[in-house]
Design a protein around this motif. Structure first.
Motif, PDB file in Angstrom:
ATOM      1  N   PRO A   6      -2.988  26.418   1.011  1.00  0.00           N
ATOM      2  CA  PRO A   6      -4.179  25.754   0.463  1.00  0.00           C
ATOM      3  C   PRO A   6      -5.455  26.561   0.621  1.00  0.00           C
ATOM      4  O   PRO A   6      -6.455  26.279  -0.030  1.00  0.00           O
ATOM      5  CB  PRO A   6      -4.244  24.444   1.267  1.00  0.00           C
ATOM      6  CG  PRO A   6      -3.493  24.737   2.526  1.00  0.00           C
ATOM      7  CD  PRO A   6      -2.394  25.681   2.143  1.00  0.00           C
ATOM      8  N   ARG A   7      -5.419  27.589   1.476  1.00  0.00           N
ATOM      9  CA  ARG A   7      -6.620  28.408   1.689  1.00  0.00           C
ATOM     10  C   ARG A   7      -6.677  29.607   0.746  1.00  0.00           C
ATOM     11  O   ARG A   7      -7.699  30.279   0.666  1.00  0.00           O
ATOM     12  CB  ARG A   7      -6.650  28.917   3.128  1.00  0.00           C
ATOM     13  CG  ARG A   7      -6.680  27.838   4.185  1.00  0.00           C
ATOM     14  CD  ARG A   7      -6.379  28.424   5.542  1.00  0.00           C
ATOM     15  NE  ARG A   7      -5.048  29.037   5.564  1.00  0.00           N
ATOM     16  CZ  ARG A   7      -4.558  29.722   6.599  1.00  0.00           C
ATOM     17  NH1 ARG A   7      -5.288  29.890   7.686  1.00  0.00           N
ATOM     18  NH2 ARG A   7      -3.348  30.248   6.537  1.00  0.00           N
ATOM     19  N   LEU A   8      -5.555  29.908   0.063  1.00  0.00           N
ATOM     20  CA  LEU A   8      -5.458  31.136  -0.721  1.00  0.00           C
ATOM     21  C   LEU A   8      -5.639  30.865  -2.204  1.00  0.00           C
ATOM     22  O   LEU A   8      -5.168  29.862  -2.724  1.00  0.00           O
ATOM     23  CB  LEU A   8      -4.098  31.799  -0.474  1.00  0.00           C
ATOM     24  CG  LEU A   8      -3.956  33.267  -0.898  1.00  0.00           C
ATOM     25  CD1 LEU A   8      -4.915  34.147  -0.115  1.00  0.00           C
ATOM     26  CD2 LEU A   8      -2.518  33.743  -0.660  1.00  0.00           C
ATOM     27  N   VAL A   9      -6.336  31.781  -2.875  1.00  0.00           N
ATOM     28  CA  VAL A   9      -6.593  31.680  -4.308  1.00  0.00           C
ATOM     29  C   VAL A   9      -5.856  32.815  -5.009  1.00  0.00           C
ATOM     30  O   VAL A   9      -5.734  33.922  -4.475  1.00  0.00           O
ATOM     31  CB  VAL A   9      -8.099  31.795  -4.601  1.00  0.00           C
ATOM     32  CG1 VAL A   9      -8.367  31.663  -6.091  1.00  0.00           C
ATOM     33  CG2 VAL A   9      -8.871  30.746  -3.827  1.00  0.00           C
ATOM     34  N   LEU A  10      -5.375  32.534  -6.217  1.00  0.00           N
ATOM     35  CA  LEU A  10      -4.806  33.586  -7.052  1.00  0.00           C
ATOM     36  C   LEU A  10      -5.734  33.800  -8.240  1.00  0.00           C
ATOM     37  O   LEU A  10      -6.034  32.863  -8.982  1.00  0.00           O
ATOM     38  CB  LEU A  10      -3.403  33.224  -7.536  1.00  0.00           C
ATOM     39  CG  LEU A  10      -2.708  34.372  -8.280  1.00  0.00           C
ATOM     40  CD1 LEU A  10      -1.245  34.496  -7.864  1.00  0.00           C
ATOM     41  CD2 LEU A  10      -2.784  34.202  -9.789  1.00  0.00           C
TER      42      LEU A  10
ATOM     43  N   ALA B 264      -7.373  41.481   8.873  1.00  0.00           N
ATOM     44  CA  ALA B 264      -7.061  40.061   8.732  1.00  0.00           C
ATOM     45  C   ALA B 264      -6.013  39.859   7.650  1.00  0.00           C
ATOM     46  O   ALA B 264      -5.576  40.798   6.982  1.00  0.00           O
ATOM     47  CB  ALA B 264      -8.331  39.276   8.413  1.00  0.00           C
ATOM     48  N   ASP B 265      -5.607  38.594   7.447  1.00  0.00           N
ATOM     49  CA  ASP B 265      -4.638  38.289   6.408  1.00  0.00           C
ATOM     50  C   ASP B 265      -5.237  38.552   5.031  1.00  0.00           C
ATOM     51  O   ASP B 265      -6.459  38.669   4.865  1.00  0.00           O
ATOM     52  CB  ASP B 265      -4.195  36.828   6.500  1.00  0.00           C
ATOM     53  CG  ASP B 265      -3.357  36.552   7.740  1.00  0.00           C
ATOM     54  OD1 ASP B 265      -2.750  37.516   8.253  1.00  0.00           O
ATOM     55  OD2 ASP B 265      -3.321  35.395   8.189  1.00  0.00           O
ATOM     56  N   VAL B 266      -4.366  38.609   4.029  1.00  0.00           N
ATOM     57  CA  VAL B 266      -4.791  38.821   2.651  1.00  0.00           C
ATOM     58  C   VAL B 266      -5.720  37.684   2.213  1.00  0.00           C
ATOM     59  O   VAL B 266      -5.351  36.519   2.289  1.00  0.00           O
ATOM     60  CB  VAL B 266      -3.565  38.875   1.717  1.00  0.00           C
ATOM     61  CG1 VAL B 266      -3.984  38.838   0.265  1.00  0.00           C
ATOM     62  CG2 VAL B 266      -2.734  40.126   2.008  1.00  0.00           C
ATOM     63  N   PRO B 267      -6.967  37.989   1.771  1.00  0.00           N
ATOM     64  CA  PRO B 267      -7.911  36.933   1.395  1.00  0.00           C
ATOM     65  C   PRO B 267      -7.757  36.451  -0.046  1.00  0.00           C
ATOM     66  O   PRO B 267      -8.269  35.392  -0.410  1.00  0.00           O
ATOM     67  CB  PRO B 267      -9.268  37.609   1.579  1.00  0.00           C
ATOM     68  CG  PRO B 267      -8.995  39.046   1.242  1.00  0.00           C
ATOM     69  CD  PRO B 267      -7.596  39.325   1.731  1.00  0.00           C
ATOM     70  N   LEU B 268      -7.075  37.230  -0.876  1.00  0.00           N
ATOM     71  CA  LEU B 268      -6.985  36.909  -2.306  1.00  0.00           C
ATOM     72  C   LEU B 268      -5.797  37.638  -2.909  1.00  0.00           C
ATOM     73  O   LEU B 268      -5.529  38.790  -2.570  1.00  0.00           O
ATOM     74  CB  LEU B 268      -8.268  37.341  -3.029  1.00  0.00           C
ATOM     75  CG  LEU B 268      -8.309  37.175  -4.553  1.00  0.00           C
ATOM     76  CD1 LEU B 268      -8.416  35.703  -4.929  1.00  0.00           C
ATOM     77  CD2 LEU B 268      -9.467  37.964  -5.156  1.00  0.00           C
ATOM     78  N   LYS B 269      -5.083  36.941  -3.808  1.00  0.00           N
ATOM     79  CA  LYS B 269      -4.040  37.580  -4.600  1.00  0.00           C
ATOM     80  C   LYS B 269      -4.519  37.707  -6.041  1.00  0.00           C
ATOM     81  O   LYS B 269      -5.162  36.797  -6.560  1.00  0.00           O
ATOM     82  CB  LYS B 269      -2.746  36.768  -4.558  1.00  0.00           C
ATOM     83  CG  LYS B 269      -2.075  36.727  -3.190  1.00  0.00           C
ATOM     84  CD  LYS B 269      -0.715  36.050  -3.278  1.00  0.00           C
ATOM     85  CE  LYS B 269      -0.010  36.075  -1.935  1.00  0.00           C
ATOM     86  NZ  LYS B 269       1.368  35.524  -2.029  1.00  0.00           N
ATOM     87  N   ILE B 270      -4.199  38.823  -6.665  1.00  0.00           N
ATOM     88  CA  ILE B 270      -4.597  39.073  -8.053  1.00  0.00           C
ATOM     89  C   ILE B 270      -3.353  39.352  -8.869  1.00  0.00           C
ATOM     90  O   ILE B 270      -2.467  40.108  -8.440  1.00  0.00           O
ATOM     91  CB  ILE B 270      -5.578  40.260  -8.145  1.00  0.00           C
ATOM     92  CG1 ILE B 270      -6.881  39.940  -7.398  1.00  0.00           C
ATOM     93  CG2 ILE B 270      -5.868  40.617  -9.596  1.00  0.00           C
ATOM     94  CD1 ILE B 270      -7.870  41.088  -7.375  1.00  0.00           C
ATOM     95  N   PHE B 271      -3.280  38.737 -10.047  1.00  0.00           N
ATOM     96  CA  PHE B 271      -2.204  39.050 -10.989  1.00  0.00           C
ATOM     97  C   PHE B 271      -2.825  39.561 -12.286  1.00  0.00           C
ATOM     98  O   PHE B 271      -3.799  38.992 -12.796  1.00  0.00           O
ATOM     99  CB  PHE B 271      -1.341  37.828 -11.316  1.00  0.00           C
ATOM    100  CG  PHE B 271      -0.413  38.092 -12.471  1.00  0.00           C
ATOM    101  CD1 PHE B 271       0.764  38.787 -12.274  1.00  0.00           C
ATOM    102  CD2 PHE B 271      -0.740  37.694 -13.765  1.00  0.00           C
ATOM    103  CE1 PHE B 271       1.609  39.070 -13.347  1.00  0.00           C
ATOM    104  CE2 PHE B 271       0.095  37.972 -14.836  1.00  0.00           C
ATOM    105  CZ  PHE B 271       1.274  38.661 -14.623  1.00  0.00           C
TER     106      PHE B 271
END
Length: 383
Positions: free
Chosen positions: A101-105, A191-198
């Protein structure tokens, strides 16, 4: 890891391909701000129940709506227009894990939104960055029907942070404005990955885009100012082979190979054989990239060194080092346990990193081996 191959597209997908080609398109076939923290999110009610993914006929209509704009000024582009492939990509992006729930794609150039809806159905929070205004009304209507799970932004990821002065004209966009709009804050590199991009790299400038992203990675600029942003991109099989080449492979093993392998973990998620052998590749920046002697402040020197060594891949590394160090290259290689007769194409990426760190720490080498005027020009090489 190969994620599997999708079967050939259904008749509806083939009709969509014909309509898209007629329209001049290239479909690819068969911490957030409080405004996002809605009551629905707090209650764990994502995804929206029954959100429908358009079938081929509806996607065809959306493609035809973009026809006039595409012919007038929009560049040739590709997007996912087959529900079957969209489901495959969604599974690859999530990897079987529940949505965080904290991560955005960030989905770049979603087009008719086939993948967008598939991701939303899976509970993923999506920011859709679309540069073709013909597709925006449909995406914005979808955004308005949801409760904060989707945000639509007019912009072009592949025109991010243009080298211009003054106001940036849309659809070009600056990364700081984009991340502010998304509500994604910078985090420490480890830190952990803050954002995923496709996204799907533009066919006519794949290599240029890979170099631009590479410079941003090593300088911690653009998207990488916010941490170890994860890229999930469709690229051609040719470029994938370059990224994953091994020492000794004369044609494929290049400076680009070494620099991406040092900088990122490279993972093949899916290979789409029916469509030009496109590869879905995940590029996750290494947590330890900036440990030891390699820093964002001297990374341009590292890039320059690798490019110079691989300019003539069959040349002996000793000869290149001696041209920089007044005949002290052999001694340094022996200290690193690298054979004196080693060719530039035979060193592993980590060997180049060790060599660079040794150069930084060695008293034998002076700053005369590196020239500022050459550094100023390397951005134009392969770009």
């Amino acid at each position: 890891m190969l994620a599997g191959r999708a079967p050939p597209g259904a008749p509806g997908c083939r009709r969509l391909l014909a309509a898209a080609l007629a329209a001049g398109l290239r479909p690819l076939l068969c911490g957030l701000r409080p405004c996002w923290a809605t009551a629905r999110r707090a209650a764990g009610q994502w995804p929206s129940p029954g959100l429908r993914v358009p079938e081929a006929a509806e996607a065809e209509r959306l493609v035809q709506q973009a026809q006039q704009l595409q012919r007038i000024r929009a560049p040739l582009r590709r997007f996912i227009a087959c529900p079957q492939l969209a489901r495959t990509v969604q599974r690859c992006l999530q990897g079987g894990a529940s949505p965080d729930p904290r991560l955005v794609l960030l989905e770049c150039a979603p087009g008719p939104g086939i993948l967008t809806r598939t991701l939303l159905n899976a509970g993923v929070r999506v920011v859709a960055l679309e540069s073709n205004s013909a597709f925006l009304p449909n995406l914005e209507s979808l955004e308005n029907s949801l409760d904060g799970q989707l945000k639509v932004i007019y912009g072009d990821f592949f025109r991010l942070d243009p080298l211009v002065t003054g106001t940036v004209k849309p659809p070009a966009v600056c990364s700081d404005k984009l991340f502010e709009t998304m509500g994604v804050a910078a985090v420490p590199w480890r830190a952990d990955v803050p954002l995923k991009i496709f996204g799907i790299l533009p066919e006519e400038k794949e290599r240029n885009t890979l170099w631009r992203l590479l410079f941003a990675l090593y300088e911690c600029s653009s998207i990488y100012r916010y941490g170890r942003v994860e890229l999930n991109i469709f690229i051609s099989e040719k470029e994938y082979k370059v990224l994953t080449a091994k020492p000794g492979e004369v044609r494929a093993y290049q400076a680009l190979t070494i620099l991406w392998q040092v900088g990122c973990e490279i993972q093949l998620l899916h290979m789409w054989l029916p469509n030009d052998h496109l590869c879905l590749v995940r590029l996750t920046p290494q947590q330890n990239l900036f440990t030891g002697g390699l820093k964002p402040t001297n990374s341009s020197t590292f890039i320059f060194m690798v490019k110079q060594c691989l300019a003539r891949p069959r040349s002996r590394l000793t000869d290149k080092l001696n041209s920089w160090s007044l005949d002290n290259g052999g001694k340094l290689l022996r200290e690193l346990e690298i054979p004196d007769n080693a060719e530039a194409r035979n060193l592993y990426p980590e060997d180049y990193r060790r060599l660079f760190e040794a150069l930084q720490n060695s008293n034998m080498f002076t700053e005369t081996w590196f020239h500022n005027e050459v550094l100023d020009s390397i951005r134009n090489i392969n770009l």
